[in-house]
Enzyme design. Structure first.
Site, PDB file in Angstrom:
ATOM      1  N   GLU A 271      -5.953  23.415  42.742  1.00 56.34           N
ATOM      2  CA  GLU A 271      -5.409  24.519  41.954  1.00 56.34           C
ATOM      3  C   GLU A 271      -5.485  24.123  40.476  1.00 56.34           C
ATOM      4  O   GLU A 271      -4.975  23.067  40.101  1.00 56.34           O
ATOM      5  CB  GLU A 271      -3.959  24.786  42.339  1.00 56.34           C
ATOM      6  CG  GLU A 271      -3.773  25.189  43.791  1.00 56.34           C
ATOM      7  CD  GLU A 271      -2.310  25.362  44.144  1.00 56.34           C
ATOM      8  OE1 GLU A 271      -1.517  25.688  43.247  1.00 56.34           O
ATOM      9  OE2 GLU A 271      -1.963  25.153  45.316  1.00 56.34           O
ATOM     10  N   ARG A 444      -0.350  13.353  52.503  1.00 58.31           N
ATOM     11  CA  ARG A 444      -0.355  13.177  51.059  1.00 58.31           C
ATOM     12  C   ARG A 444      -0.171  11.705  50.712  1.00 58.31           C
ATOM     13  O   ARG A 444       0.509  10.968  51.413  1.00 58.31           O
ATOM     14  CB  ARG A 444       0.790  14.006  50.473  1.00 58.31           C
ATOM     15  CG  ARG A 444       0.956  13.920  48.981  1.00 58.31           C
ATOM     16  CD  ARG A 444       2.084  14.852  48.543  1.00 58.31           C
ATOM     17  NE  ARG A 444       2.355  14.760  47.121  1.00 58.31           N
ATOM     18  CZ  ARG A 444       3.237  15.524  46.494  1.00 58.31           C
ATOM     19  NH1 ARG A 444       3.926  16.415  47.174  1.00 58.31           N
ATOM     20  NH2 ARG A 444       3.432  15.389  45.202  1.00 58.31           N
ATOM     21  N   LYS A 454       3.647  18.413  39.577  1.00 58.13           N
ATOM     22  CA  LYS A 454       3.277  19.038  38.304  1.00 58.13           C
ATOM     23  C   LYS A 454       4.512  19.499  37.538  1.00 58.13           C
ATOM     24  O   LYS A 454       4.609  19.323  36.318  1.00 58.13           O
ATOM     25  CB  LYS A 454       2.346  20.221  38.569  1.00 58.13           C
ATOM     26  CG  LYS A 454       1.029  19.827  39.207  1.00 58.13           C
ATOM     27  CD  LYS A 454       0.256  21.051  39.689  1.00 58.13           C
ATOM     28  CE  LYS A 454      -0.988  20.635  40.448  1.00 58.13           C
ATOM     29  NZ  LYS A 454      -1.673  21.787  41.046  1.00 58.13           N
TER      30      LYS A 454
END
Length: 733
Positions: A271, A444, A454
């Protein structure tokens, strides 16, 4: 069937009441188990033994193609499949043979139907395994890995019952060794290094990297080609667990192969609303590396579906980081390119009666036991009109959603169409009769003492805790590059971590070890002094400065030399001198000379010059040839006629391992900042061999660590970031 009846049915299979209640929470699983048990009762009667019940539960929880439920239950109920290995083989068979009819002869042969393993065969197989390992068994006794014996026996007798093998191993080992002694009850001492090496061997085959050398790259690519056996071959998507097969599947796969020619195709879909971090490096290595290892191609696919949070700098930074790690996308694509197609597919779902417009609020959709939507059965034409109104922006955010009519694997009902998870992804493709690629999900990668979210990095930037996304204390890829981490080291770290389904949290020092491995071979040596002390050589052996040849890599002088001046005035580290040394201090002190690295000279203290405050300002020394007397206890680094530079020394940004864990840091991650995470030495000295260095050039400053030129450098002054120390700090966990 009422919940109480289902609970009784499930406990009758041997499930504990707690397990049965948990099963009932999963609508799809409980329905499949109920059907399996009911069918089995038609053959076995109302009472089902626990062993059969365990197999039925395993079947219901692991079978993805519900068309095969009745077929497999009949084999379990008739006792033709009566062991876990047989069930696993049966599930694998129906997964890899999705088309009707099933060849029952081949099926029974592959699943060991009719194969009888006698106790005598088990006894002989276990005895043979014990004989192979008897010397080691007699030494290690009950500390020996008994699983090895069971595994070897199982390899010979594929369809043997595991419990029978274990019981036979226990009995024969007891006969050989006798009862356990007190020493046998003590825990076997752990050997950390051996365990780490074993882990490295186990995980290395699960990963890939764009390697440091040609040999390493070739080796890793070979590992991945072997690893491809764990994934489906092109055109065999249906062999993947969870893949849904429809009457159109095989024809769609055939059409896909005609387009691709059987080529492996992967994609990396970030993204563009933030900078990539160390976890993304794992994904990049997996997607690009797997394609490369199998002579395939990988697409860089920007998931640009949230324009409010996307910025041009993130698109370019992602492309830069993929290239920096050594990969080139076959093509860069954007999810937004397909919005029209996605909209058309959504309309088609509504027309087929497989989707509807819903007005339930977000909080009403949370959890698993949500109430069915009152709009689930609204007319198709009404949903089409409302969906068109959604496209034109006539509803406020969250006021209307498009939901798909299906029950997820976890029992959740009617997910929102544009928040697609794995099972609904398969359903969506099949509902529209379009080709369905396979998605492999893996855990992850996180690091201790770090945050990679983020949102939280933005908070760190906004509060001034860090300068920007590329602050070298962060673990974004741009930050790691700025700090001086070579891409080969990051790829190597990803290779060591491996690809696992579970989330992985690693210690930073493991990444730093990979960095040292690379920089030790690639970063040329130089000398720098952080806290300088002026030293005057009163009997300097020449009328002017001497030119000293210093090897770029002392362990391999074939890699060349650089030249530095050696003059009557040199600068050493202030910590390399002590007037009153403690025991064990080996550097410069009264009556204790030291050598100057690479010069061939030894200096000896003659005078200490102090300022008004009593602090040492300079030293006067004499020098002699190193071969003209006793060898000194130590050789120290130095600089002469140096360049002034700025050096930034970094420590961990957070004080605790898990700064995001409220039980470890109740005040939140911002309260856990290490105020000493950055120390700037504004007037450090470095030898002139680095004068022409450019941003991101890397050096080993002898005895100090590895350093990289920061982009803040300018013609008047170089700026260096300390990448890592020469050795792991034993004070850090």
């Amino acid at each position: 069937m009422a919940a109480l009846d289902s609970l009784s049915l499930f406990t009758g299979l041997g499930l504990s009441e707690q397990k049965a209640r948990e099963t009932l929470k999963n609508t799809a699983l409980s329905a499949q188990l109920r059907e399996a048990a009911t069918q089995a009762q038609q053959t076995l009667g109302s009472t089902i033994d626990k062993a059969t019940g365990t197999l039925l539960y395993g079947l219901a929880s692991r079978l993805r193609d519900t068309r095969r439920l009745s077929f497999l239950v009949s084999y379990i109920a008739s006792k033709k499949i009566h062991t876990e290995p047989q069930l696993s083989a049966a599930l694998e068979y129906v997964r890899s043979h999705p088309l009707d009819p099933i060849d029952t002869v081949d099926f029974e042969q592959e699943c060991g139907v009719g194969v009888i393993v006698t106790p005598e065969q088990i006894e002989e197989a276990v005895e043979a395994a014990i004989n192979r390992h008897q010397p080691q068994l007699l030494v290690e006794r009950y500390h020996f890995n008994m699983g090895l014996l069971m595994g070897e026996a199982r390899a010979v007798l594929k369809w043997a019952d595991g419990k029978m093998i274990k019981n036979e191993v226990d009995m024969q080992v007891l006969h050989l060794l006798g009862p356990k002694l007190e020493a046998d009850l003590e825990k076997k001492p752990k050997v950390a290094k051996a365990r780490l090496e074993e882990t490295d061997r186990r995980t290395a085959k699960d990963v890939m990297e764009n390697g440091e050398t040609a040999d390493q790259t070739l080796s890793l690519m070979e590992q991945l080609r072997g690893e491809a056996l764990k994934f489906h071959k092109p055109g065999e998507n249906y062999k993947t667990p969870g893949y849904v097969v429809t009457p159109h599947t095989m024809n769609l796969l055939k059409q896909h192969l005609e387009i691709t020619g059987g080529q492996v195709r992967t994609r990396f879909p970030p993204e563009p609303n933030g900078i990539l971090h160390i976890g993304h490096a794992k994904a990049i290595n997996f997607n690009f590396g797997y394609a490369k290892a199998n002579n395939g191609i990988c697409f860089l696919r920007f998931d640009d579906t949230n324009p409010e949070k996307e910025e041009a700098k993130f698109f370019s930074a992602i492309c830069d980081m993929v290239a920096w790690l050594g990969y080139t996308p076959y093509k860069v694509t954007y999810a937004s390119d397909y919005f029209d197609q996605l909209y058309a597919w959504a309309v088609e779902l509504i027309r087929r009666g497989l989707a509807y417009v819903c007005h339930q609020r977000v909080e009403e959709l949370k959890g698993h036991n949500t109430l069915p939507s009152p709009w689930r059965d609204r007319p198709t034409e009404e949903s089409l009109l409302l969906f068109e109104a959604m496209r034109k922006g006539k509803f406020s955010e969250g006021e209307a959603t498009l939901r798909m009519k299906l029950v997820m694997e976890d029992g959740k009902m009617d997910p929102v169409a544009y928040r697609v998870k794995r099972s609904s992804y398969f359903w969506l493709c099949n509902a529209l009769d379009i080709y369905c690629p396979v998605q492999w999900e893996y855990g992850r990668l996180n690091l201790h003492y770090a945050v990679v979210s983020k949102r939280k990095i933005l908070q760190l930037v906004a509060t001034g805790a860090v300068r920007d996304w590329d602050d070298p204390r962060l673990f974004t890829l741009t930050a790691l590059r700025r700090r001086g981490f070579p891409p080969e080291a990051i790829n190597s770290f990803c290779a060591r971590v491996g690809v696992t389904v579970a989330q992985t949290t690693m210690e930073p020092h493991l990444l730093e070890a990979c960095v040292r491995d690379v920089l030790n071979d690639t970063a040329p040596r130089a000398m720098a002094v952080l806290e300088s002390l002026r030293v005057i050589i009163t009997n300097f052996p020449a009328a002017k400065s001497l030119d000293i040849q210093v090897p770029n890599f002392p362990a391999d002088e074939t890699k060349g030399f650089h030249q530095v001046p050696f003059a009557p005035i040199v600068f050493i580290e202030r910590t390399d001198f002590k007037e009153e040394p403690e025991p064990g201090f080996k550097r410069l002190a009264w009556g204790q000379p030291v050598g100057l690295r690479h010069t061939g000279y030894v200096i000896e203290l003659q005078r200490v010059v102090k300022g008004p405050s009593g602090s040492v300002e300079s030293l006067e020394v004499t020098c002699r040839r190193a071969d003209a007397g006793e060898k000194p206890k130590a050789f120290i680094h130095w600089v002469s006629q140096p360049l002034m530079c700025e050096v930034r020394l970094y420590e961990r940004l957070f004080q605790h391992k898990n700064p995001e864990d409220p039980t470890e840091v109740p005040g939140g991650f911002l309260s856990d900042l290490n105020l000493a995470s950055l120390h700037v030495v504004e007037a450090a000295l470095v030898d002139c061999s680095v004068a022409l260095a450019r941003p991101f050039d890397k050096f080993q400053f002898e005895r100090l660590g590895y350093f990289s030129v920061d982009p803040d450098s300018h013609q008047g002054k170089l700026v260096f970031n300390r990448t890592v120390t020469l050795k792991e700090d034993p004070g850090k966990v």
